[in-house]
Scaffold this motif. Structure first.
Motif, PDB file in Angstrom:
ATOM      1  N   PHE A  43      -9.175   7.799  19.081  1.00  0.00           N
ATOM      2  CA  PHE A  43      -8.650   7.790  17.718  1.00  0.00           C
ATOM      3  C   PHE A  43      -7.333   8.555  17.633  1.00  0.00           C
ATOM      4  CE2 PHE A  43     -12.361   6.105  15.490  1.00  0.00           C
ATOM      5  CZ  PHE A  43     -11.787   5.597  14.332  1.00  0.00           C
ATOM      6  N   SER A  44      -7.296   9.723  18.239  1.00  0.00           N
ATOM      7  CA  SER A  44      -6.105  10.560  18.142  1.00  0.00           C
ATOM      8  C   SER A  44      -4.906   9.908  18.817  1.00  0.00           C
ATOM      9  CB  SER A  44      -6.372  11.938  18.751  1.00  0.00           C
ATOM     10  OG  SER A  44      -7.399  12.605  18.040  1.00  0.00           O
ATOM     11  N   GLU A  45      -5.128   9.249  19.963  1.00  0.00           N
ATOM     12  CA  GLU A  45      -4.035   8.562  20.653  1.00  0.00           C
ATOM     13  C   GLU A  45      -3.565   7.349  19.862  1.00  0.00           C
ATOM     14  OE1 GLU A  45      -5.352   7.605  24.561  1.00  0.00           O
ATOM     15  OE2 GLU A  45      -5.279   9.676  25.297  1.00  0.00           O
ATOM     16  N   TRP A  46      -4.517   6.641  19.250  1.00  0.00           N
ATOM     17  CA  TRP A  46      -4.177   5.390  18.559  1.00  0.00           C
ATOM     18  C   TRP A  46      -3.599   5.654  17.174  1.00  0.00           C
ATOM     19  CZ3 TRP A  46      -5.769   2.807  14.115  1.00  0.00           C
ATOM     20  CH2 TRP A  46      -5.402   1.460  14.027  1.00  0.00           C
ATOM     21  N   ALA A  47      -4.248   6.510  16.401  1.00  0.00           N
ATOM     22  CA  ALA A  47      -3.856   6.712  15.010  1.00  0.00           C
ATOM     23  C   ALA A  47      -2.929   7.902  14.810  1.00  0.00           C
ATOM     24  CB  ALA A  47      -5.099   6.894  14.141  1.00  0.00           C
ATOM     25  N   GLY A  48      -2.895   8.811  15.787  1.00  0.00           N
ATOM     26  CA  GLY A  48      -2.066   9.998  15.644  1.00  0.00           C
ATOM     27  C   GLY A  48      -2.734  11.115  14.878  1.00  0.00           C
ATOM     28  N   ILE A  49      -3.964  10.905  14.431  1.00  0.00           N
ATOM     29  CA  ILE A  49      -4.727  11.915  13.701  1.00  0.00           C
ATOM     30  C   ILE A  49      -6.169  11.880  14.173  1.00  0.00           C
ATOM     31  CG2 ILE A  49      -3.291  11.974  11.618  1.00  0.00           C
ATOM     32  CD1 ILE A  49      -5.246  10.010  10.350  1.00  0.00           C
ATOM     33  N   SER A  50      -6.958  12.843  13.763  1.00  0.00           N
ATOM     34  CA  SER A  50      -8.357  12.926  14.179  1.00  0.00           C
ATOM     35  C   SER A  50      -9.184  11.817  13.537  1.00  0.00           C
ATOM     36  CB  SER A  50      -8.940  14.280  13.762  1.00  0.00           C
ATOM     37  OG  SER A  50      -9.074  14.330  12.352  1.00  0.00           O
ATOM     38  N   PRO A  51     -10.345  11.491  14.132  1.00  0.00           N
ATOM     39  CA  PRO A  51     -11.229  10.486  13.515  1.00  0.00           C
ATOM     40  C   PRO A  51     -11.595  10.852  12.084  1.00  0.00           C
ATOM     41  CG  PRO A  51     -11.958  10.970  15.728  1.00  0.00           C
ATOM     42  CD  PRO A  51     -10.876  11.954  15.424  1.00  0.00           C
ATOM     43  N   LYS A  52     -11.912  12.127  11.837  1.00  0.00           N
ATOM     44  CA  LYS A  52     -12.313  12.543  10.489  1.00  0.00           C
ATOM     45  C   LYS A  52     -11.207  12.263   9.483  1.00  0.00           C
ATOM     46  CE  LYS A  52     -13.987  16.502   7.820  1.00  0.00           C
ATOM     47  NZ  LYS A  52     -14.393  17.934   7.872  1.00  0.00           N
ATOM     48  N   ARG A  53      -9.967  12.616   9.844  1.00  0.00           N
ATOM     49  CA  ARG A  53      -8.845  12.392   8.925  1.00  0.00           C
ATOM     50  C   ARG A  53      -8.564  10.905   8.762  1.00  0.00           C
ATOM     51  NH1 ARG A  53      -6.594  13.136   4.832  1.00  0.00           N
ATOM     52  NH2 ARG A  53      -4.418  13.694   4.534  1.00  0.00           N
ATOM     53  N   PHE A  54      -8.645  10.169   9.847  1.00  0.00           N
ATOM     54  CA  PHE A  54      -8.417   8.723   9.781  1.00  0.00           C
ATOM     55  C   PHE A  54      -9.446   8.067   8.878  1.00  0.00           C
ATOM     56  CE2 PHE A  54      -9.056   4.379  11.334  1.00  0.00           C
ATOM     57  CZ  PHE A  54      -7.762   3.895  11.300  1.00  0.00           C
ATOM     58  N   LEU A  55     -10.702   8.460   9.026  1.00  0.00           N
ATOM     59  CA  LEU A  55     -11.774   7.848   8.246  1.00  0.00           C
ATOM     60  C   LEU A  55     -11.635   8.168   6.763  1.00  0.00           C
ATOM     61  CD1 LEU A  55     -14.731   8.447  10.720  1.00  0.00           C
ATOM     62  CD2 LEU A  55     -13.342   6.396  10.413  1.00  0.00           C
ATOM     63  N   GLN A  56     -11.045   9.309   6.459  1.00  0.00           N
ATOM     64  CA  GLN A  56     -10.799   9.634   5.053  1.00  0.00           C
ATOM     65  C   GLN A  56      -9.849   8.621   4.416  1.00  0.00           C
ATOM     66  OE1 GLN A  56      -9.366  13.665   5.288  1.00  0.00           O
ATOM     67  NE2 GLN A  56     -11.420  14.564   5.211  1.00  0.00           N
ATOM     68  N   HIS A  57      -8.904   8.114   5.210  1.00  0.00           N
ATOM     69  CA  HIS A  57      -7.947   7.129   4.697  1.00  0.00           C
ATOM     70  C   HIS A  57      -8.609   5.789   4.391  1.00  0.00           C
ATOM     71  CE1 HIS A  57      -4.324   9.479   5.073  1.00  0.00           C
ATOM     72  NE2 HIS A  57      -4.495   9.692   6.355  1.00  0.00           N
ATOM     73  N   LEU A  58      -9.822   5.573   4.884  1.00  0.00           N
ATOM     74  CA  LEU A  58     -10.502   4.299   4.687  1.00  0.00           C
ATOM     75  C   LEU A  58     -11.326   4.262   3.408  1.00  0.00           C
ATOM     76  CD1 LEU A  58     -11.875   3.652   8.291  1.00  0.00           C
ATOM     77  CD2 LEU A  58      -9.723   2.878   7.305  1.00  0.00           C
ATOM     78  N   THR A  59     -11.516   5.387   2.743  1.00  0.00           N
ATOM     79  CA  THR A  59     -12.433   5.443   1.615  1.00  0.00           C
ATOM     80  C   THR A  59     -11.833   4.798   0.374  1.00  0.00           C
ATOM     81  OG1 THR A  59     -11.636   7.577   0.810  1.00  0.00           O
ATOM     82  CG2 THR A  59     -13.371   7.606   2.504  1.00  0.00           C
ATOM     83  N   LYS A  60     -12.719   4.362  -0.498  1.00  0.00           N
ATOM     84  CA  LYS A  60     -12.294   3.775  -1.768  1.00  0.00           C
ATOM     85  C   LYS A  60     -11.500   4.781  -2.591  1.00  0.00           C
ATOM     86  CE  LYS A  60     -14.246   1.540  -5.876  1.00  0.00           C
ATOM     87  NZ  LYS A  60     -15.490   1.022  -6.500  1.00  0.00           N
ATOM     88  N   ALA A  61     -11.925   6.046  -2.573  1.00  0.00           N
ATOM     89  CA  ALA A  61     -11.223   7.081  -3.335  1.00  0.00           C
ATOM     90  C   ALA A  61      -9.779   7.226  -2.868  1.00  0.00           C
ATOM     91  CB  ALA A  61     -11.959   8.413  -3.203  1.00  0.00           C
ATOM     92  N   ALA A  62      -9.577   7.165  -1.549  1.00  0.00           N
ATOM     93  CA  ALA A  62      -8.215   7.292  -1.016  1.00  0.00           C
ATOM     94  C   ALA A  62      -7.356   6.106  -1.432  1.00  0.00           C
ATOM     95  CB  ALA A  62      -8.260   7.416   0.498  1.00  0.00           C
ATOM     96  N   LEU A  63      -7.934   4.899  -1.416  1.00  0.00           N
ATOM     97  CA  LEU A  63      -7.185   3.710  -1.810  1.00  0.00           C
ATOM     98  C   LEU A  63      -6.824   3.753  -3.295  1.00  0.00           C
ATOM     99  CD1 LEU A  63      -9.102   0.971   0.203  1.00  0.00           C
ATOM    100  CD2 LEU A  63      -6.796   1.817   0.633  1.00  0.00           C
ATOM    101  N   LEU A  64      -7.761   4.226  -4.120  1.00  0.00           N
ATOM    102  CA  LEU A  64      -7.476   4.349  -5.552  1.00  0.00           C
ATOM    103  C   LEU A  64      -6.345   5.347  -5.801  1.00  0.00           C
ATOM    104  CD1 LEU A  64     -11.064   4.272  -7.115  1.00  0.00           C
ATOM    105  CD2 LEU A  64      -9.197   2.674  -7.602  1.00  0.00           C
ATOM    106  N   GLN A  65      -6.361   6.456  -5.067  1.00  0.00           N
ATOM    107  CA  GLN A  65      -5.307   7.450  -5.229  1.00  0.00           C
ATOM    108  C   GLN A  65      -3.953   6.877  -4.819  1.00  0.00           C
ATOM    109  OE1 GLN A  65      -5.430  10.652  -6.633  1.00  0.00           O
ATOM    110  NE2 GLN A  65      -3.214  10.256  -6.518  1.00  0.00           N
ATOM    111  N   ARG A  66      -3.941   6.096  -3.757  1.00  0.00           N
ATOM    112  CA  ARG A  66      -2.688   5.500  -3.312  1.00  0.00           C
ATOM    113  C   ARG A  66      -2.188   4.451  -4.294  1.00  0.00           C
ATOM    114  NH1 ARG A  66      -4.522   4.134   2.536  1.00  0.00           N
ATOM    115  NH2 ARG A  66      -2.616   2.911   2.661  1.00  0.00           N
ATOM    116  N   LEU A  67      -3.116   3.738  -4.966  1.00  0.00           N
ATOM    117  CA  LEU A  67      -2.706   2.817  -6.028  1.00  0.00           C
ATOM    118  C   LEU A  67      -1.987   3.583  -7.132  1.00  0.00           C
ATOM    119  CD1 LEU A  67      -5.609   0.268  -6.686  1.00  0.00           C
ATOM    120  CD2 LEU A  67      -3.256  -0.270  -6.081  1.00  0.00           C
ATOM    121  N   ALA A  68      -2.572   4.719  -7.545  1.00  0.00           N
ATOM    122  CA  ALA A  68      -1.957   5.522  -8.599  1.00  0.00           C
ATOM    123  C   ALA A  68      -0.620   6.088  -8.145  1.00  0.00           C
ATOM    124  CB  ALA A  68      -2.904   6.652  -9.000  1.00  0.00           C
TER     125      ALA A  68
END
Length: 274
Positions: A43-68
């Motif tokens: 994950f770190s090599e591919w995404a540049g961040i840890s799995p935990k941080r990457f997975l946070q970007h996948l959540t509905k809450a994160a997508l809603l915040q980015r819409l706003a």
């Protein structure tokens, strides 16, 4: 990187199926048949961040915040007379539409080169003319079927294959070291479709819009369904970034090349946003 993406896609699929339980790293690693340490490294090599941080970007809450956030940024840009297209991107995408005469002739005799190449999101079939890229499709089936689809879209064109040149093109799109670059597109569609695709190109990486927001950006706020149809007709993936359009409620929605890949694209871009 392509091999890493296959593992990431597997992990995303597992997380989507078990999102209510919010599985931890050990469980996800077991599901993809890796040790937690190996998954962390991939994950770190591919995404540049840890799995935990990457997975946070996948959540509905994160997508809603980015819409706003995107709405606020667009309103600010309008207030100061700027468009999203004026932002500095690592990759500048420009485009032109085929002429009415070319469309009437079915692009007869147009020379198109195509080829398969590796990308951080799996294999891609891309095609281009002397005037720009006209096809970019992530491989979701056998190579023969992918080529048949391309030929079906350009039946009167002169098609040739060059996988090495395709890989060189993808190295410009996904450079090993981030650097400014330019890619030109040749668009084939109705006037409305092209208007939607041009608006998509203006969305900055790491940002998302809803169908309603995109319809508003092109001055057709009631045309959300037609906007959706234009997205579905897009055959130039990534470069015309229809993956940056999500549903109003934060759901990722459908994607021609798979919803796991759409989530991976969104999280990967978000991780690289300044």
């Amino acid at each position: 990187m392509a091999d890493h993406y296959a593992l990431v896609a597997h992990a995303i699929a597992y997380l989507r199926a078990n999102a209510a339980r919010q599985p931890g790293l050990d469980e996800v690693a077991a599901a993809v048949h890796l040790s937690p340490t190996h998954l962390q490294r991939v994950f770190s090599e591919w995404a540049g961040i840890s799995p935990k941080r990457f997975l946070q970007h996948l959540t509905k809450a994160a997508l809603l915040q980015r819409l706003a956030d995107t709405r606020d940024n667009l309103e600010l840009a309008d207030a100061v007379g700027l468009s999203s297209g004026s932002r500095v991107h690592d990759l500048v995408v420009s485009c032109e539409a085929m002429t009415p005469g070319e469309l009437r002739s079915g692009a007869a005799g147009l020379a198109i080169t195509c080829g398969f190449a590796a990308s951080p999101f799996g294999a891609v079939l891309t095609a281009w003319t002397a005037r720009g890229v006209c096809h970019f499709a992530f491989c979701t089936g056998p190579a023969a079927a992918m080529l048949d689809e391309l030929r079906g879209r350009w039946p009167l064109a002169c098609l040739s294959r060059d996988d090495a040149a395709a890989q060189t093109l993808l190295q410009r799109i996904f450079p090993a070291t981030p650097e400014p670059g330019r890619v030109h597109l040749l668009l084939r569609g109705t006037n409305f479709q092209i208007k939607v695709w041009e608006a998509l190109i203006g969305i900055a990486p790491g940002s998302v819009l809803s169908y309603r927001q995109l319809a508003g950006r092109i001055g057709a706020p009631r045309a959300q369904r037609a906007v959706g149809s234009a997205l579905a007709a897009n055959h130039i993936g990534l470069l015309i970034p229809c993956h940056r359009i999500i549903r109003e409620g934060g759901e990722v929605g459908s994607y021609r090349w798979g919803s796991e890949r759409k989530l991976a694209l969104l999280a990967w871009e978000a991780a690289r946003r300044p």
